[in-house]
Scaffold this motif. Structure first.
Motif, mmCIF file in Angstrom:
data_model
loop_
_atom_site.group_PDB
_atom_site.id
_atom_site.type_symbol
_atom_site.label_atom_id
_atom_site.label_comp_id
_atom_site.label_asym_id
_atom_site.label_seq_id
_atom_site.Cartn_x
_atom_site.Cartn_y
_atom_site.Cartn_z
ATOM 1 N N ARG A 231 0.820 -1.212 0.000
ATOM 2 C CA ARG A 231 0.000 0.000 0.000
ATOM 3 C C ARG A 231 0.856 1.264 0.000
ATOM 4 N N PHE A 232 1.876 1.298 0.849
ATOM 5 C CA PHE A 232 2.703 2.493 0.929
ATOM 6 C C PHE A 232 3.684 2.579 -0.237
ATOM 7 N N THR A 233 4.127 1.437 -0.759
ATOM 8 C CA THR A 233 5.065 1.455 -1.873
ATOM 9 C C THR A 233 4.398 2.000 -3.132
ATOM 10 N N VAL B 52 8.098 6.337 2.335
ATOM 11 C CA VAL B 52 9.279 5.498 2.529
ATOM 12 C C VAL B 52 9.218 4.791 3.874
ATOM 13 N N LEU B 53 8.764 5.499 4.903
ATOM 14 C CA LEU B 53 8.662 4.923 6.242
ATOM 15 C C LEU B 53 7.670 3.765 6.266
ATOM 16 N N GLY B 54 6.503 3.955 5.632
ATOM 17 C CA GLY B 54 5.515 2.890 5.581
ATOM 18 C C GLY B 54 6.018 1.661 4.843
ATOM 19 N N SER B 55 6.728 1.877 3.749
ATOM 20 C CA SER B 55 7.311 0.776 2.997
ATOM 21 C C SER B 55 8.357 0.034 3.824
ATOM 22 N N ALA B 56 9.169 0.790 4.570
ATOM 23 C CA ALA B 56 10.196 0.180 5.413
ATOM 24 C C ALA B 56 9.582 -0.651 6.533
ATOM 25 N N ALA C 189 13.826 -3.663 -3.280
ATOM 26 C CA ALA C 189 13.224 -3.096 -4.487
ATOM 27 C C ALA C 189 12.053 -2.182 -4.140
ATOM 28 N N ALA C 190 11.252 -2.598 -3.146
ATOM 29 C CA ALA C 190 10.111 -1.771 -2.724
ATOM 30 C C ALA C 190 10.587 -0.444 -2.140
ATOM 31 N N LEU C 191 11.647 -0.492 -1.325
ATOM 32 C CA LEU C 191 12.189 0.747 -0.761
ATOM 33 C C LEU C 191 12.723 1.670 -1.848
ATOM 34 N N VAL D 207 11.359 5.449 -2.631
ATOM 35 C CA VAL D 207 12.228 6.630 -2.637
ATOM 36 C C VAL D 207 12.100 7.384 -3.957
ATOM 37 N N ARG D 208 12.126 6.660 -5.084
ATOM 38 C CA ARG D 208 11.990 7.306 -6.392
ATOM 39 C C ARG D 208 10.636 8.000 -6.529
ATOM 40 N N ALA D 209 9.573 7.318 -6.068
ATOM 41 C CA ALA D 209 8.235 7.898 -6.153
ATOM 42 C C ALA D 209 8.124 9.152 -5.284
#
Length: 294
Positions: free
Chosen positions: A117-119, A232-236, A265-267, A271-273
């Motif tokens: 969801r966060f990614t 980024v925090l949610g993905s991490a 890869a998700a992180l 970051v790019r997004a």
């Protein structure tokens, strides 16, 4: 002495991760104690005694940096304390090995959901700021507190993804509120263990070593969580939940390594997004070395 230094470093590292991602102090510390030969109830009791100090420091630091929603702390923390006391009493009398795989599967599913969801979507905006209801927080706190005491560290892994998945709070406030309410859980669990076990199997010096490392890391983590972008925090956080619980369910190291690759890869995607969103919003820092308008 070497063991004490190892425990202090483990406490520092675990609190740094816990304070910035909302989980992993109990899981990391308990795992280390079990590897050293401590039996489950004593290991959980040792960690929770140390957490009384680390969660108090962490909560104060998160409050100082504006990461705490006190209504959430009260509504989830008080039931969590009740669950933790009950869990400590239960663990003192029986093993919870049968429930571990089932809980890991549930947490793995939540972790995949949060990470995805966060990614791919970032911080949900449609429900952000809406109040969390007591009828949701109270059962969640009771369950998370019980599992935290019996499993040696499930308050963050259960509470953090559940609140993140709701999309009603910023990740930094989820983490700050979970870390702050954990003080109530740590006190209640410690009382439960002391009433049931006394001081049997608990090494006060080991508790002090964990506590010292955690106290050093707590304010650093609370400051760090404010700097990390919510996406980024949610993905991490989602990745931490996935890889932590996958170890229980995946005996194949190759598959486990593939999960780390997926998390990385998700992180990278997050970051790019995030950088792309900043640029589109006009918040990208201006390079002062280039003339304006060129």
């Amino acid at each position: 002495m070497r063991t004490l230094i190892l425990l202090a470093l483990a406490g520092l590292g675990a609190q740094l991760v816990d304070g910035s991602l909302g989980m992993a102090y109990g899981v990391t510390s308990t795992t280390l104690l079990l590897a050293l030969g401590t039996y489950p109830a004593a290991a959980s009791a040792t960690v929770h005694l140390a957490e009384i100090g680390t969660t108090l420091m962490s909560g104060a630091a998160h409050w100082r940096f504006g990461n705490v929603d006190w209504k959430v702390v009260t509504r989830i923390g008080v039931p969590g304390a009740v669950g933790a006391f009950l869990g400590a009493t239960v663990l003192s009398r029986l093993s919870t090995d049968v429930a571990k795989p089932a809980m890991s599967l549930i947490l793995l599913g939540l972790g995949v959901y949060v990470m995805a969801r966060f990614t791919f979507r970032g911080l949900p905006k449609d429900r952000l700021g809406k109040p969390l209801r007591r009828r949701f927080l109270a059962p969640l706190g009771l369950l998370a507190g019980f599992l935290d005491a019996t499993g040696g560290g499930s308050w963050g892994p259960v509470g953090t993804p559940a609140l993140l998945a709701g999309g009603r709070m910023e990740p930094r406030k989820v983490i700050g509120s979970i870390d702050t309410s954990e003080f109530l859980v740590a006190v209640a669990a410690s009382l439960g263990f002391l009433f049931s076990l006394g001081s049997q199997g608990i090494d006060v010096v080991w508790v002090a070593a964990f506590l010292l490392g955690g106290l050093v890391a707590a304010p650093i983590a609370a400051w760090l969580v404010r700097l990390l972008p919510p996406r980024v925090l949610g993905s991490a956080v989602g990745g931490v939940i996935v890889v932590t619980n996958a170890r229980t369910l995946l005996p194949n190291d190759m598959l486990y390594g593939a999960l780390y690759g997926l998390w990385a890869a998700a992180l990278a995607y997050s970051v790019r997004a995030h950088l792309k969103e900043r640029k589109a919003a006009g918040t990208e820092p201006v390079d002062e070395r280039q003339p304006v308008g060129t």
